[in-house]
Motif scaffolding. Sequence first.
Motif, PDB file in Angstrom:
ATOM      1  N   ILE A  35       0.833  -1.208   0.000  1.00 57.30           N
ATOM      2  CA  ILE A  35       0.000   0.000   0.000  1.00 57.30           C
ATOM      3  C   ILE A  35       0.864   1.252   0.000  1.00 57.30           C
ATOM      4  CG2 ILE A  35      -1.580   1.360   1.415  1.00 57.30           C
ATOM      5  CD1 ILE A  35      -2.886  -1.313   2.249  1.00 57.30           C
ATOM      6  N   VAL A  36       1.858   1.271   0.870  1.00 63.28           N
ATOM      7  CA  VAL A  36       2.726   2.446   0.941  1.00 63.28           C
ATOM      8  C   VAL A  36       3.495   2.635  -0.359  1.00 63.28           C
ATOM      9  CG1 VAL A  36       4.739   3.448   2.078  1.00 63.28           C
ATOM     10  CG2 VAL A  36       2.978   2.321   3.442  1.00 63.28           C
ATOM     11  N   SER A  37       4.043   1.553  -0.875  1.00 68.13           N
ATOM     12  CA  SER A  37       4.821   1.671  -2.109  1.00 68.13           C
ATOM     13  C   SER A  37       3.915   2.074  -3.269  1.00 68.13           C
ATOM     14  CB  SER A  37       5.552   0.359  -2.389  1.00 68.13           C
ATOM     15  OG  SER A  37       5.094  -0.262  -3.549  1.00 68.13           O
ATOM     16  N   GLY A  38       2.657   1.645  -3.231  1.00 70.91           N
ATOM     17  CA  GLY A  38       1.712   2.038  -4.272  1.00 70.91           C
ATOM     18  C   GLY A  38       1.384   3.521  -4.220  1.00 70.91           C
ATOM     19  N   LEU A  39       1.109   4.018  -3.030  1.00 65.58           N
ATOM     20  CA  LEU A  39       0.801   5.443  -2.883  1.00 65.58           C
ATOM     21  C   LEU A  39       1.982   6.297  -3.334  1.00 65.58           C
ATOM     22  CD1 LEU A  39      -0.923   5.417   0.630  1.00 65.58           C
ATOM     23  CD2 LEU A  39      -2.041   5.960  -1.531  1.00 65.58           C
ATOM     24  N   THR A  40       3.158   5.963  -2.847  1.00 64.13           N
ATOM     25  CA  THR A  40       4.331   6.760  -3.191  1.00 64.13           C
ATOM     26  C   THR A  40       4.618   6.681  -4.687  1.00 64.13           C
ATOM     27  OG1 THR A  40       5.812   4.906  -2.701  1.00 64.13           O
ATOM     28  CG2 THR A  40       5.415   6.480  -0.942  1.00 64.13           C
ATOM     29  N   HIS A  41       4.533   5.490  -5.234  1.00 65.89           N
ATOM     30  CA  HIS A  41       4.845   5.346  -6.651  1.00 65.89           C
ATOM     31  C   HIS A  41       3.876   6.116  -7.535  1.00 65.89           C
ATOM     32  CE1 HIS A  41       4.572   3.381 -10.629  1.00 65.89           C
ATOM     33  NE2 HIS A  41       5.868   3.541 -10.556  1.00 65.89           N
ATOM     34  N   ASP A  88       1.831  12.509 -10.425  1.00 66.34           N
ATOM     35  CA  ASP A  88       1.514  13.837  -9.882  1.00 66.34           C
ATOM     36  C   ASP A  88       2.712  14.357  -9.089  1.00 66.34           C
ATOM     37  OD1 ASP A  88      -0.035  16.092  -9.260  1.00 66.34           O
ATOM     38  OD2 ASP A  88      -0.686  15.209  -7.356  1.00 66.34           O
ATOM     39  N   PRO A  89       3.859  14.427  -9.759  1.00 65.38           N
ATOM     40  CA  PRO A  89       5.154  14.677  -9.112  1.00 65.38           C
ATOM     41  C   PRO A  89       5.153  15.855  -8.135  1.00 65.38           C
ATOM     42  CG  PRO A  89       5.447  14.307 -11.454  1.00 65.38           C
ATOM     43  CD  PRO A  89       3.960  14.380 -11.219  1.00 65.38           C
ATOM     44  N   GLY A  90       4.567  16.968  -8.522  1.00 62.29           N
ATOM     45  CA  GLY A  90       4.651  18.123  -7.637  1.00 62.29           C
ATOM     46  C   GLY A  90       3.519  18.191  -6.632  1.00 62.29           C
ATOM     47  N   GLY A  91       2.481  17.390  -6.832  1.00 59.04           N
ATOM     48  CA  GLY A  91       1.237  17.577  -6.095  1.00 59.04           C
ATOM     49  C   GLY A  91       1.030  16.702  -4.884  1.00 59.04           C
ATOM     50  N   ASP A  92      -0.249  16.449  -4.571  1.00 57.86           N
ATOM     51  CA  ASP A  92      -0.562  15.690  -3.359  1.00 57.86           C
ATOM     52  C   ASP A  92      -1.753  14.758  -3.575  1.00 57.86           C
ATOM     53  OD1 ASP A  92      -2.628  17.481  -3.572  1.00 57.86           O
ATOM     54  OD2 ASP A  92      -2.676  17.966  -1.425  1.00 57.86           O
ATOM     55  N   ARG A  93      -1.943  14.365  -4.850  1.00 56.94           N
ATOM     56  CA  ARG A  93      -3.137  13.591  -5.203  1.00 56.94           C
ATOM     57  C   ARG A  93      -3.215  12.290  -4.413  1.00 56.94           C
ATOM     58  NH1 ARG A  93      -3.978  12.228 -11.522  1.00 56.94           N
ATOM     59  NH2 ARG A  93      -5.393  10.452 -11.289  1.00 56.94           N
ATOM     60  N   TRP A  94      -2.072  11.643  -4.210  1.00 52.47           N
ATOM     61  CA  TRP A  94      -2.082  10.387  -3.445  1.00 52.47           C
ATOM     62  C   TRP A  94      -1.722  10.612  -1.982  1.00 52.47           C
ATOM     63  CZ3 TRP A  94      -1.674  10.179  -8.706  1.00 52.47           C
ATOM     64  CH2 TRP A  94      -2.435   9.199  -9.354  1.00 52.47           C
ATOM     65  N   VAL A  95      -1.071  11.718  -1.703  1.00 50.19           N
ATOM     66  CA  VAL A  95      -0.839  12.071  -0.299  1.00 50.19           C
ATOM     67  C   VAL A  95      -2.180  12.174   0.415  1.00 50.19           C
ATOM     68  CG1 VAL A  95       0.030  13.838   1.274  1.00 50.19           C
ATOM     69  CG2 VAL A  95       1.305  13.319  -0.819  1.00 50.19           C
TER      70      VAL A  95
END
Lengths: 203, 203
Positions: free
Chosen positions: B160-166, B172-179
Amino acid sequence: MTTPAPPTDRRRERHLAKRATIVAEAWTLARRDGLAAISLRDLADRVGLRQPSLYAYFDSKLALYDAMFADGNRQLIETVSALPEHDDPHEALVDLVEELTRFSAADTVRHQLLFQRTIPGFEPSEQSYAVAREFYAIGQERLAAAGVGEPGDLDLFTAIVSGLTHQQVANDPGGDRWVRLSRQAVEMYLAQIERKSPAQQSN
Amino acid sequence: MTTPAPPTDRRRERHLAKRATIVAEAWTLARRDGLAAISLRDLADRVGLRQPSLYAYFDSKLALYDAMFADGNRQLIETVSALPEHDDPHEALVDLVEELTRFSAADTVRHQLLFQRTIPGFEPSEQSYAVAREFYAIGQERLAAAGVGEPGDLDLFTAIVSGLTHQQVANDPGGDRWVRLSRQAVEMYLAQIERKSPAQQSN
DNA sequence: GTCTATACATCGATAGAC
DNA sequence: GTCTATCGATGTATAGAC
């Protein structure tokens, strides 16, 4: 993008066939040496050409990666399209996720090219990216059949799938350690969706 | 591994400081050109050295990557260690996951080096890998505090963590869509754990 | 430690003959 | 389309002066 199309259909056919051979051989080389370590001289040797002759088929090394990207995505579409039909959309989703995790595990460098931005300067062309979008649409369809449509829910799903595949590739390349977690992951996910907005049906 | 340690402490200190400068500059270069595209001549220029002089600090380019790998993992440990204490282990887990997703999003190439096998021939040394294990132990501790200990459950969590970060890094490199999905993901995960084996407490 | 100088193999890419 | 020849740049490495 690559080279002006040859005049006759016969020639064009030969050209495309050779191009496909080159791409296939490039995958072999990538699996052996790493994706970023493909040598155009090695590659040319393996298809019976001299290195500069490759430029009759690809404008640059990045164009080769682009062709591989499109090829890998076509393999992906083919793989998920071959999945058996399912009456139960939940089971269909489990099948899909398991198959995607297996697909990634089966070829580390393919997974790397398709899902990670790892080659400096490489960005898929519009045409190649269209193939990737086609795959994404298939996944979205399956999710919709299971009652999932909210953008945030889709993002959570892609995170789960990408997490399973990435962990499988990175930490258990030949095995099925995360493949085996696919079912549980899907059930966990669907339960969460259900919890957020209970649906009327649940057959 | 790198070079015989200089005789006096003064010299050793200078040596390590310069080494750190080189590593820092290597990150800058990697962010600009890509991780695999670092040029040792460029790098030497930027730290006021000639290319052969770099070999006084690193035995090879792979040794440089190794130092960057250790450095990135130290940044990771520092980041999660700076998180505020929490009475509620569930909230602590949410904080951790959010922070990890932000950490990856903040530096794509760092995420690439730490969590993806992308540089042909690079494998962390035993010392560098020990730093990575140290971080992993911290995460395991937090999970244990939340009542998670089964190997399969740990694997699901890392997925789950690796999925969110990836997904955050890739789409969405600059953003927070998965954050922004971190909290929901942790709640989904803990609910699944609870469903499997209901605990006695639930305060 | 840092330099100059140099060497070697390899690489992607191009020019131009056929 | 394919070739030979060649280019500039790279990583790697060493010798030897200071």
